[in-house]
Write a protein that holds these residues in place. Structure first.
Motif, short mmCIF file in Angstrom:
data_model
loop_
_atom_site.label_atom_id
_atom_site.label_comp_id
_atom_site.label_asym_id
_atom_site.label_seq_id
_atom_site.Cartn_x
_atom_site.Cartn_y
_atom_site.Cartn_z
N VAL A 86 0.87 -1.18 0.00
CA VAL A 86 0.00 0.00 0.00
C VAL A 86 0.90 1.23 0.00
N ASN A 87 0.85 2.02 -1.08
CA ASN A 87 1.70 3.19 -1.23
C ASN A 87 0.87 4.47 -1.30
N PRO A 88 1.43 5.61 -0.84
CA PRO A 88 0.70 6.88 -0.97
C PRO A 88 0.27 7.19 -2.39
N VAL A 89 1.08 6.77 -3.39
CA VAL A 89 0.68 7.04 -4.77
C VAL A 89 -0.64 6.35 -5.10
N ASP A 90 -0.95 5.24 -4.42
CA ASP A 90 -2.21 4.54 -4.69
C ASP A 90 -3.40 5.43 -4.39
N TRP A 91 -3.39 6.08 -3.22
CA TRP A 91 -4.54 6.92 -2.90
C TRP A 91 -4.48 8.29 -3.60
N ARG A 92 -3.29 8.73 -3.96
CA ARG A 92 -3.21 9.96 -4.76
C ARG A 92 -3.85 9.74 -6.13
N ILE A 93 -3.59 8.59 -6.74
CA ILE A 93 -4.23 8.25 -8.02
C ILE A 93 -5.73 8.12 -7.83
N ARG A 94 -6.15 7.43 -6.77
CA ARG A 94 -7.58 7.24 -6.50
C ARG A 94 -8.29 8.58 -6.34
N GLU A 95 -7.62 9.57 -5.77
CA GLU A 95 -8.23 10.89 -5.58
C GLU A 95 -8.29 11.70 -6.87
N GLY A 96 -7.52 11.27 -7.88
CA GLY A 96 -7.49 12.02 -9.14
C GLY A 96 -6.46 13.12 -9.16
N GLN A 97 -5.46 13.05 -8.28
CA GLN A 97 -4.40 14.05 -8.29
C GLN A 97 -3.65 14.00 -9.61
N ASP A 98 -3.15 15.15 -10.03
CA ASP A 98 -2.45 15.26 -11.31
C ASP A 98 -1.04 14.72 -11.17
N LEU A 99 -0.86 13.46 -11.55
CA LEU A 99 0.43 12.78 -11.44
C LEU A 99 0.85 12.34 -12.85
N PRO A 100 1.63 13.17 -13.56
CA PRO A 100 2.00 12.85 -14.94
C PRO A 100 2.67 11.50 -15.11
N ALA A 101 3.38 11.05 -14.07
CA ALA A 101 4.07 9.76 -14.16
C ALA A 101 3.10 8.58 -14.05
N HIS A 102 1.83 8.87 -13.68
CA HIS A 102 0.86 7.79 -13.49
C HIS A 102 -0.47 8.14 -14.18
N PRO A 103 -0.50 8.16 -15.51
CA PRO A 103 -1.77 8.42 -16.21
C PRO A 103 -2.78 7.31 -15.90
N ILE A 104 -4.05 7.68 -15.88
CA ILE A 104 -5.07 6.74 -15.42
C ILE A 104 -6.30 6.80 -16.32
N GLU A 105 -6.88 5.65 -16.57
CA GLU A 105 -8.16 5.56 -17.27
C GLU A 105 -9.13 4.81 -16.37
#
Length: 297
Positions: free
Chosen positions: A39-58
């Motif tokens: 479980v990493n902080p990036v997991d919930w940052r992605i779930r929140e929809g934060q703008d993370l260019p290194a982790h594009p999401i669909e």
């Protein structure tokens, strides 16, 4: 198979345990029967929809990038690993019964699946930010938010390299930081003065995003000597935000070497089931952990 997914951005409540089609290993990949997922902080940052260019999401999307387990498919062009091997590594949608990994290594002897799942991203991040901040043997590094997974790795890797570390954490984690070889102090008001009593600071890392970047810049005397992995506003203060991963295979190889020499151990603070993924995210966002949180499958 069962997997954790979300169809819209939002809080932990958007996470759902769903039935999904099993993924399969493509060229240069392996598939594992997942035993644990980090479980990493990036997991919930992605779930929140934060703008993370290194982790594009669909959407809809699975969750998780770190996992350990048993190899059950080997893709075309892959050698050095076989069905039945115990491995840990990085892939996608790892909060699931099966996951495809794009980078992996064999789990060192004596390391459990739960422990192994906690290493991939945090070791890659620790190695990357130590390289980017440029701290050298004999110098002193300040680590803000040092008791979590990345902090635990940074402290141990820095110690192995002959770097003195000052770590900040809550009162309950002071002894933990000292057990990893750090000079420990608490965060909060008076941080600059407390740190200066412990020594001169050559470089600093912000791992918690708790608004301390101005203090870190003051202590180092130069924003170029500070790196953040948690404060998206860091560039506004002249501080680099590090978010793009380096070579994960190289990081895993170094992790295996450090673990095998007894120079790196990251404890598992708490384990959760797939159905408890939302609770894992709540706890991760609250911080104050000691080591890692993992999903056990």
């Amino acid at each position: 198979m069962k997997m954790v997914s979300f169809a819209e951005f939002g809080g932990p409540d958007v996470l759902q345990l769903v039935d999904a089609e099993e993924p399969h290993a493509g060229p240069g990949q392996i598939r594992i029967a997942v035993r644990a997922a980090g479980v990493n902080p990036v997991d919930w940052r992605i779930r929140e929809g934060q703008d993370l260019p290194a982790h594009p999401i669909e959407l809809p999307s699975g969750v998780g990038q770190d996992a350990s387990g048993v190899v059950d498919e080997v893709g075309e062009g892959v050698d050095g690993v076989a069905v039945g091997d115990r491995v840990f590594g990085e892939g996608s949608s790892t909060y699931a019964e099966f996951a495809v990994l794009k980078a992996w290594a064999h789990i060192p002897e004596g390391v459990t699946f739960e422990e192994a799942a906690g290493y991939p991203s945090v070791v890659e991040t620790a190695l990357r930010i130590l390289r980017e901040v440029g701290v050298q043997p004999g110098q002193t590094l300040l680590v803000s938010g040092a008791s979590g997974g990345v902090g635990s790795a940074v402290l141990q890797i820095a110690r192995d390299r002959g770097i003195t570390v000052i770590g900040t954490a809550g009162p309950s984690n002071q002894d933990y930081l000292r057990s990893l070889g750090a000079l420990a102090t608490t965060y909060g008001d008076g941080l600059v003065e407390r740190v200066r009593l412990l020594g001169r600071v050559d470089a600093a890392l912000d791992l918690a995003g708790s608004g301390v970047i101005p203090e870190l810049v003051e202590l180092t005397g130069d924003p170029r000597k500070v790196i953040s992995i948690a404060d998206l506003g860091a560039p506004e203060l002249g501080v680099r935000f590090s978010g793009a991963a380096g070579s994960v295979p190289d990081a895993l190889a170094e992790a295996v070497e450090l673990i095998s020499r007894g120079r790196l151990h990251i404890p598992v603070a708490k384990s959760y089931t797939l159905a408890e993924a939302a609770a894992a995210h709540v706890d991760s966002q609250a911080g104050h952990t000691r080591g890692r949180r993992v999903i056990v499958v």
